[in-house]
Design a protein around this motif. Sequence first.
Motif, PDB file in Angstrom:
ATOM      1  N   THR A   1      -7.305   5.458   7.679  1.00  0.00           N
ATOM      2  CA  THR A   1      -8.267   5.202   6.598  1.00  0.00           C
ATOM      3  C   THR A   1      -8.208   3.753   6.133  1.00  0.00           C
ATOM      4  OG1 THR A   1      -6.637   5.891   4.958  1.00  0.00           O
ATOM      5  CG2 THR A   1      -8.158   7.583   5.752  1.00  0.00           C
ATOM      6  N   GLN A   2      -7.535   2.913   6.900  1.00  0.00           N
ATOM      7  CA  GLN A   2      -7.366   1.510   6.538  1.00  0.00           C
ATOM      8  C   GLN A   2      -7.852   0.617   7.660  1.00  0.00           C
ATOM      9  OE1 GLN A   2      -5.516   0.006   3.928  1.00  0.00           O
ATOM     10  NE2 GLN A   2      -5.535   1.980   2.919  1.00  0.00           N
ATOM     11  N   CYS A   3      -8.454  -0.509   7.287  1.00  0.00           N
ATOM     12  CA  CYS A   3      -8.808  -1.499   8.302  1.00  0.00           C
ATOM     13  C   CYS A   3      -7.542  -2.087   8.917  1.00  0.00           C
ATOM     14  CB  CYS A   3      -9.575  -2.647   7.667  1.00  0.00           C
ATOM     15  SG  CYS A   3     -11.293  -2.287   7.370  1.00  0.00           S
TER      16      CYS A   3
ATOM     17  N   CYS B   1      -3.501  -7.998   2.177  1.00  0.00           N
ATOM     18  CA  CYS B   1      -2.684  -7.285   1.194  1.00  0.00           C
ATOM     19  C   CYS B   1      -2.586  -5.817   1.596  1.00  0.00           C
ATOM     20  CB  CYS B   1      -3.257  -7.452  -0.218  1.00  0.00           C
ATOM     21  SG  CYS B   1      -4.817  -6.625  -0.452  1.00  0.00           S
ATOM     22  N   HIS B   2      -2.046  -4.983   0.672  1.00  0.00           N
ATOM     23  CA  HIS B   2      -1.847  -3.562   0.969  1.00  0.00           C
ATOM     24  C   HIS B   2      -0.952  -3.433   2.196  1.00  0.00           C
ATOM     25  CE1 HIS B   2      -2.937   0.740   1.382  1.00  0.00           C
ATOM     26  NE2 HIS B   2      -3.411   0.659   0.167  1.00  0.00           N
ATOM     27  N   HIS B   3       0.131  -4.246   2.226  1.00  0.00           N
ATOM     28  CA  HIS B   3       1.040  -4.213   3.370  1.00  0.00           C
ATOM     29  C   HIS B   3       1.659  -2.820   3.506  1.00  0.00           C
ATOM     30  CE1 HIS B   3       0.500  -8.443   3.023  1.00  0.00           C
ATOM     31  NE2 HIS B   3       1.328  -8.609   1.998  1.00  0.00           N
TER      32      HIS B   3
ATOM     33  N   SER C   1     -10.068  -3.261  -0.447  1.00  0.00           N
ATOM     34  CA  SER C   1      -8.823  -2.578  -0.084  1.00  0.00           C
ATOM     35  C   SER C   1      -9.170  -1.177   0.386  1.00  0.00           C
ATOM     36  CB  SER C   1      -7.898  -2.522  -1.302  1.00  0.00           C
ATOM     37  OG  SER C   1      -6.625  -2.060  -0.919  1.00  0.00           O
ATOM     38  N   ASP C   2      -8.414  -0.674   1.341  1.00  0.00           N
ATOM     39  CA  ASP C   2      -8.569   0.726   1.754  1.00  0.00           C
ATOM     40  C   ASP C   2      -9.943   1.067   2.306  1.00  0.00           C
ATOM     41  OD1 ASP C   2      -6.395   0.458  -0.194  1.00  0.00           O
ATOM     42  OD2 ASP C   2      -6.094   2.587   0.177  1.00  0.00           O
ATOM     43  N   ALA C   3     -10.624   0.088   2.896  1.00  0.00           N
ATOM     44  CA  ALA C   3     -11.888   0.393   3.574  1.00  0.00           C
ATOM     45  C   ALA C   3     -11.584   0.632   5.053  1.00  0.00           C
ATOM     46  CB  ALA C   3     -12.861  -0.762   3.424  1.00  0.00           C
TER      47      ALA C   3
ATOM     48  N   TRP D   1      -2.961   7.126  -5.646  1.00  0.00           N
ATOM     49  CA  TRP D   1      -1.873   6.755  -6.542  1.00  0.00           C
ATOM     50  C   TRP D   1      -1.486   5.279  -6.466  1.00  0.00           C
ATOM     51  CZ3 TRP D   1       1.634  11.632  -5.501  1.00  0.00           C
ATOM     52  CH2 TRP D   1       1.109  12.715  -6.228  1.00  0.00           C
ATOM     53  N   ASP D   2      -1.524   4.711  -5.252  1.00  0.00           N
ATOM     54  CA  ASP D   2      -1.095   3.312  -5.137  1.00  0.00           C
ATOM     55  C   ASP D   2      -2.053   2.350  -5.851  1.00  0.00           C
ATOM     56  OD1 ASP D   2      -2.840   4.143  -3.080  1.00  0.00           O
ATOM     57  OD2 ASP D   2      -2.219   2.546  -1.727  1.00  0.00           O
ATOM     58  N   HIS D   3      -3.181   2.869  -6.350  1.00  0.00           N
ATOM     59  CA  HIS D   3      -4.146   2.031  -7.070  1.00  0.00           C
ATOM     60  C   HIS D   3      -4.216   2.377  -8.563  1.00  0.00           C
ATOM     61  CE1 HIS D   3      -5.861   0.551  -3.191  1.00  0.00           C
ATOM     62  NE2 HIS D   3      -5.223   1.647  -2.795  1.00  0.00           N
ATOM     63  N   LEU D   4      -3.539   3.447  -8.953  1.00  0.00           N
ATOM     64  CA  LEU D   4      -3.675   3.983 -10.325  1.00  0.00           C
ATOM     65  C   LEU D   4      -2.398   4.001 -11.142  1.00  0.00           C
ATOM     66  CD1 LEU D   4      -5.554   7.413 -10.191  1.00  0.00           C
ATOM     67  CD2 LEU D   4      -6.504   5.169 -10.635  1.00  0.00           C
TER      68      LEU D   4
ATOM     69  N   GLY E   1       0.827  -1.201   0.000  1.00  0.00           N
ATOM     70  CA  GLY E   1       0.000   0.000   0.000  1.00  0.00           C
ATOM     71  C   GLY E   1       0.857   1.245   0.000  1.00  0.00           C
ATOM     72  N   SER E   2       0.233   2.350  -0.350  1.00  0.00           N
ATOM     73  CA  SER E   2       0.812   3.696  -0.255  1.00  0.00           C
ATOM     74  C   SER E   2       1.913   3.960  -1.274  1.00  0.00           C
ATOM     75  CB  SER E   2       1.351   3.989   1.148  1.00  0.00           C
ATOM     76  OG  SER E   2       0.321   3.797   2.091  1.00  0.00           O
ATOM     77  N   THR E   3       3.046   3.288  -1.153  1.00  0.00           N
ATOM     78  CA  THR E   3       4.135   3.555  -2.092  1.00  0.00           C
ATOM     79  C   THR E   3       4.931   2.279  -2.341  1.00  0.00           C
ATOM     80  OG1 THR E   3       6.019   5.013  -2.533  1.00  0.00           O
ATOM     81  CG2 THR E   3       5.799   4.219  -0.294  1.00  0.00           C
TER      82      THR E   3
HETATM   83 ZN   LIG Z   1      -4.180   2.292  -0.991  1.00  0.00          ZN
END
Ligand SMILES: [Zn+2]
Length: 279
Positions: free
Chosen positions: A215-217, A237-239, A176-178, A75-78, A10-12
């Motif tokens: 903003t993350q579970c 995921c989204h470590h 993701s990101d919920a 950005w981490d999704h796009l 996640g993030s970067t």
């Molecule tokens: Zn994300």
Amino acid sequence: VIARFWGVRGSTAVPDASHLRYGGNTCCVEVIDDAGGLLVLDAGTGFCQLSDSLLDGPFGRGEGELTVLLSKTHWDHLLGFPFAGIVHRPGNHIIVYGPDHAGRRIEEIYEQILAPAYSPFFALANMGASHEFRPIREEAFRHGAVQLSARLLPDGGQGSWGYRVEGAGSALAYISDARYPECRPTPGALTLARGVDLLIHGAASTLAEQQAGETQCSIEEALALAIEAGARRLVLCHHAPERTDDAIDALLERYRAQLRAQGHRLALDAASEGMTVQL
Ligand SMILES: [Zn+2]
């Protein structure tokens, strides 16, 4: 249905030696349906490696088609999308389901990140493949050999889209990101994850690590959803970028022991690049 992980961070992106076993690319999961159709869940930097793997086949000849489902426009999704070889190959066709954000459609958001200030591509019109952008709706619909449904889930901001992909006799959910209010899975998340063979869930931190305004579970919230929904397997995921391979191993050991002690049969894994799950 087969799910293959190309980006789990996640993030970067984190191309560091201590992160290589699980992988440093940001969010991207390839889903192959029973008829060979391709779906891609998020298009972070892992999308570029997925694209490379596809260039040997129809996508290399400009005869490929795939559908991308975006969970949100961070950005981490796009950001893998503009740099992937397959989107520059004329003849390929890419369908992107993405969220509207602050009154702007997903293609306007992509136009913005392709602008000369941010990229060498300038505009979507300069990408060789044809693109089709479609807004996400909550009504279930047929896509190739699978049934797709989506829910807008809370994330403390504009929301994040979660997906359920159902093939003949198997199902997976991708969230993701919920962020669930008061750490309780929402009805939308439960609907997506109900009885799935595989729940892929973003969880960058533990409950103890979470900070105000997160903003993350947490991992605990992902586990609570998987158990309540009756999922057979949970893949985190989204470590977090700072989480090393050894730190992920230690977390897995801890939460697997906890599941065993509580008598749960849920299988727990952490997503790693190259990991493939056959449903
Ligand atoms: Zn994300």
